[in-house]
Design a protein around this motif. Structure first.
Motif, short mmCIF file in Angstrom:
data_model
loop_
_atom_site.label_atom_id
_atom_site.label_comp_id
_atom_site.label_asym_id
_atom_site.label_seq_id
_atom_site.Cartn_x
_atom_site.Cartn_y
_atom_site.Cartn_z
N THR A 168 0.82 -1.21 0.00
CA THR A 168 0.00 0.00 0.00
C THR A 168 0.86 1.26 0.00
OG1 THR A 168 -0.08 -0.12 2.43
CG2 THR A 168 -1.91 -1.08 1.23
N ASP A 226 -1.47 8.56 5.97
CA ASP A 226 -1.60 8.12 7.36
C ASP A 226 -1.87 9.28 8.32
OD1 ASP A 226 -0.91 5.55 6.59
OD2 ASP A 226 1.00 5.50 7.68
N GLY A 241 2.49 7.25 4.07
CA GLY A 241 2.72 5.97 4.74
C GLY A 241 2.40 4.84 3.78
N GLY A 242 2.09 3.69 4.35
CA GLY A 242 1.80 2.52 3.53
C GLY A 242 2.96 1.56 3.53
N SER A 243 2.64 0.27 3.42
CA SER A 243 3.68 -0.76 3.51
C SER A 243 4.73 -0.62 2.42
CB SER A 243 3.01 -2.14 3.44
OG SER A 243 2.21 -2.25 2.29
N TYR A 273 7.22 2.55 3.02
CA TYR A 273 8.26 2.32 4.03
C TYR A 273 9.28 1.29 3.54
CZ TYR A 273 6.08 5.03 7.78
OH TYR A 273 5.59 6.05 8.56
N TRP A 303 -5.22 5.46 6.29
CA TRP A 303 -5.17 4.68 7.54
C TRP A 303 -4.91 5.63 8.72
CZ3 TRP A 303 -0.98 3.86 10.97
CH2 TRP A 303 -1.21 2.88 11.94
N TYR A 315 -1.30 4.91 19.07
CA TYR A 315 -0.43 4.06 19.90
C TYR A 315 -0.77 4.24 21.36
CZ TYR A 315 2.15 2.85 15.79
OH TYR A 315 2.47 2.34 14.56
N ASN A 318 2.27 -5.57 2.84
CA ASN A 318 0.89 -5.69 3.29
C ASN A 318 -0.11 -5.10 2.33
OD1 ASN A 318 -0.62 -6.59 5.50
ND2 ASN A 318 1.08 -5.83 6.77
N THR A 319 -0.97 -5.94 1.80
CA THR A 319 -2.13 -5.51 1.02
C THR A 319 -3.00 -6.76 0.90
OG1 THR A 319 -2.87 -4.36 -0.98
CG2 THR A 319 -1.13 -5.99 -1.30
N LEU A 345 -6.07 -7.38 9.55
CA LEU A 345 -7.23 -7.17 8.66
C LEU A 345 -7.36 -8.30 7.64
CD1 LEU A 345 -9.53 -5.28 7.62
CD2 LEU A 345 -7.84 -4.28 6.08
N TRP A 346 -6.22 -8.65 7.02
CA TRP A 346 -6.27 -9.67 5.95
C TRP A 346 -6.46 -11.07 6.54
CZ3 TRP A 346 -7.40 -6.42 2.58
CH2 TRP A 346 -6.74 -5.19 2.48
N THR A 388 5.22 3.54 13.54
CA THR A 388 4.58 3.16 12.28
C THR A 388 5.63 2.86 11.21
OG1 THR A 388 2.81 4.68 12.82
CG2 THR A 388 2.84 3.81 10.57
N GLY A 389 5.44 1.75 10.52
CA GLY A 389 6.33 1.41 9.42
C GLY A 389 7.58 0.67 9.86
N GLY A 413 7.87 -2.34 10.89
CA GLY A 413 7.85 -3.69 10.31
C GLY A 413 8.22 -3.68 8.83
N ASP A 414 7.71 -2.71 8.11
CA ASP A 414 8.00 -2.63 6.68
C ASP A 414 9.46 -2.22 6.44
OD1 ASP A 414 5.21 -3.11 6.05
OD2 ASP A 414 4.89 -1.10 6.83
P1 AMP Z 1 3.64 -1.26 10.21
O1 AMP Z 1 3.73 -0.26 11.34
O2 AMP Z 1 4.95 -1.80 9.76
O3 AMP Z 1 2.61 -2.30 10.46
O4 AMP Z 1 3.11 -0.45 8.94
C1 AMP Z 1 2.15 0.54 9.06
C2 AMP Z 1 1.77 1.03 7.66
O5 AMP Z 1 0.89 0.06 7.06
C3 AMP Z 1 1.01 2.34 7.70
O6 AMP Z 1 1.79 3.29 7.00
C4 AMP Z 1 -0.32 2.08 6.99
O7 AMP Z 1 -0.59 3.00 5.95
C5 AMP Z 1 -0.19 0.69 6.42
N1 AMP Z 1 -1.36 -0.13 6.69
C6 AMP Z 1 -2.21 -0.06 7.74
N2 AMP Z 1 -3.18 -1.01 7.64
C7 AMP Z 1 -2.91 -1.70 6.49
C8 AMP Z 1 -3.53 -2.82 5.83
N3 AMP Z 1 -4.62 -3.43 6.32
N4 AMP Z 1 -2.96 -3.28 4.71
C9 AMP Z 1 -1.85 -2.70 4.22
N5 AMP Z 1 -1.24 -1.65 4.77
C10 AMP Z 1 -1.74 -1.14 5.90
#
Ligand code: AMP
Length: 313
Positions: free
Chosen positions: A8, A12, A26-28, A31, A82, A86, A124-125, A150-151, A236-237, A239-240
């Motif tokens: 994604t 954010d 943001g988005g997976s 990052y 999104w 926290y 993540n998508t 979610l998935w 945030t991010g 993990g990515d």
């Molecule tokens: P993380 O903190 O590594 O889990 O990544 C957070 C990022 O994932 C944020 O920037 C969100 O925009 C994105 N995100 C949140 N929910 C989802 C989802 N269900 N699917 C894909 N990306 C997501």
């Protein structure tokens, strides 16, 4: 070489106990690509709507290692959004809203000149989109996926199909438990191995990560990079970015063996620690190769347990 990522690209809104950021990039995919681009050129495949802020494009463009020719700006569609908050411990979070927008439409196309990609990260998508992308990459030597609650909740069947075709899976401990109904990260990782992947990495936030691999009975563990409370501004991010550092390293040295994965986990760990020091992509942008190498030296000292094979006692 030739690392490709899909996932994604989001707008954010993040609240932490010490501050907030509204409508940041943001988005997976964002990052991951930003992190990986410090190691190797990274091809990005993603889609946004025509509401995508110009400054977000400028932010992605500021990473010279990201090839954006697979980024589609779709007229009349809305960018994925999104929001998260926290809790006091800066680890746990609640999702305030998820607006899928353009993610509910057809996925972006993979440009022809990306078809020879060898290292693939499925950020993540929707798992059906992750599966679709994989099918279009016949030259891949390593495909690794991430997923999230979610998935797991809404697309379980597609996810199980995905596990059957990827080489590796990177998940956090709560997702591993959700997938297996097992609290222990090592046991959960082994159960996920039974679902198909060759290796599984379970991230345990500030407690580091665990790796299990089909070709070894051993478990490999690595601590997190030591960060004190003031150093965590926005997790945030993380993990990515961890996955970006990990895959960036593997693609740059063109290896997929267990030893290389061990090294890659260390690079992922220090890369993630750069992200959490600022909101959005700022932390990962303000680092460079020299900064990453300096952090690696500090990490090696902090995590020192003696040379391999050293006698105990
Ligand atoms: P993380 O903190 O590594 O889990 O990544 C957070 C990022 O994932 C944020 O920037 C969100 O925009 C994105 N995100 C949140 N929910 C989802 C989802 N269900 N699917 C894909 N990306 C997501």
């Amino acid at each position: 070489m030739s690392l490709i990522v899909t996932g994604t690209i989001g707008i954010d809104t993040v609240h932490t106990p010490t501050g907030s950021a509204e409508r940041v990039l943001g988005g997976s995919c964002s990052y991951f690509a930003a992190a990986a681009s410090h190691y190797t050129p990274t091809r990005l495949v993603g889609v946004v709507g025509d509401d995508w802020p110009e400054e977000h494009r400028a932010m992605l463009n500021s990473f010279p290692g990201i090839d954006l020719s697979g980024l589609e700006i779709r007229p009349g569609s809305a960018t994925f959004k999104w929001g998260g908050r926290y809790f006091e411990n800066m680890n746990d979070r609640e999702t305030l809203f998820t607006e899928l927008g353009v993610l509910e439409e057809h996925p972006p196309a993979i440009p022809d000149h990306f078809a020879d990609s060898r290292y693939v990260f499925l950020g993540n998508t929707h798992p059906a989109v992750q599966l679709g992308m994989l099918e279009q990459l016949p030259s891949r030597v390593l495909a690794v996926a991430d997923t999230m609650d979610l998935w797991i909740n809404i697309a379980h069947e597609d996810l199980r199909e995905l596990f059957g075709v990827v080489d590796g899976l990177v998940v956090n401990d709560s997702e591993a438990s959700q997938l297996t109904e097992e609290r222990n990260a090592i046991t959960a990782a082994r159960r996920i191995l039974d679902m198909g992947p060759t290796f599984v990495v379970v991230k345990k936030v500030e407690h580091g990560c665990v790796l299990v691999h089909r070709d070894s009975k051993d478990v490999y563990v690595l601590p997190a990079y030591p960060v004190e409370s003031g150093g965590v501004v926005d997790p945030t991010g993380a993990g990515d970015s961890f996955a970006g550092g990990m895959m960036g390293h593997l693609a740059s040295c063109e290896r997929t063996d267990i030893e290389a994965i061990h090294e890659a986990l260390a690079w992922g760990t220090i890369t993630a620690s750069c992200t959490i020091g600022s909101f959005g992509l700022e932390g990962i942008r303000s680092t460079d190769r020299a900064g990453l190498h300096a952090k690696m030296e500090q990490f090696q000292q902090a995590a020192w347990v003696g040379p391999r094979g050293a006698e105990v006692g």
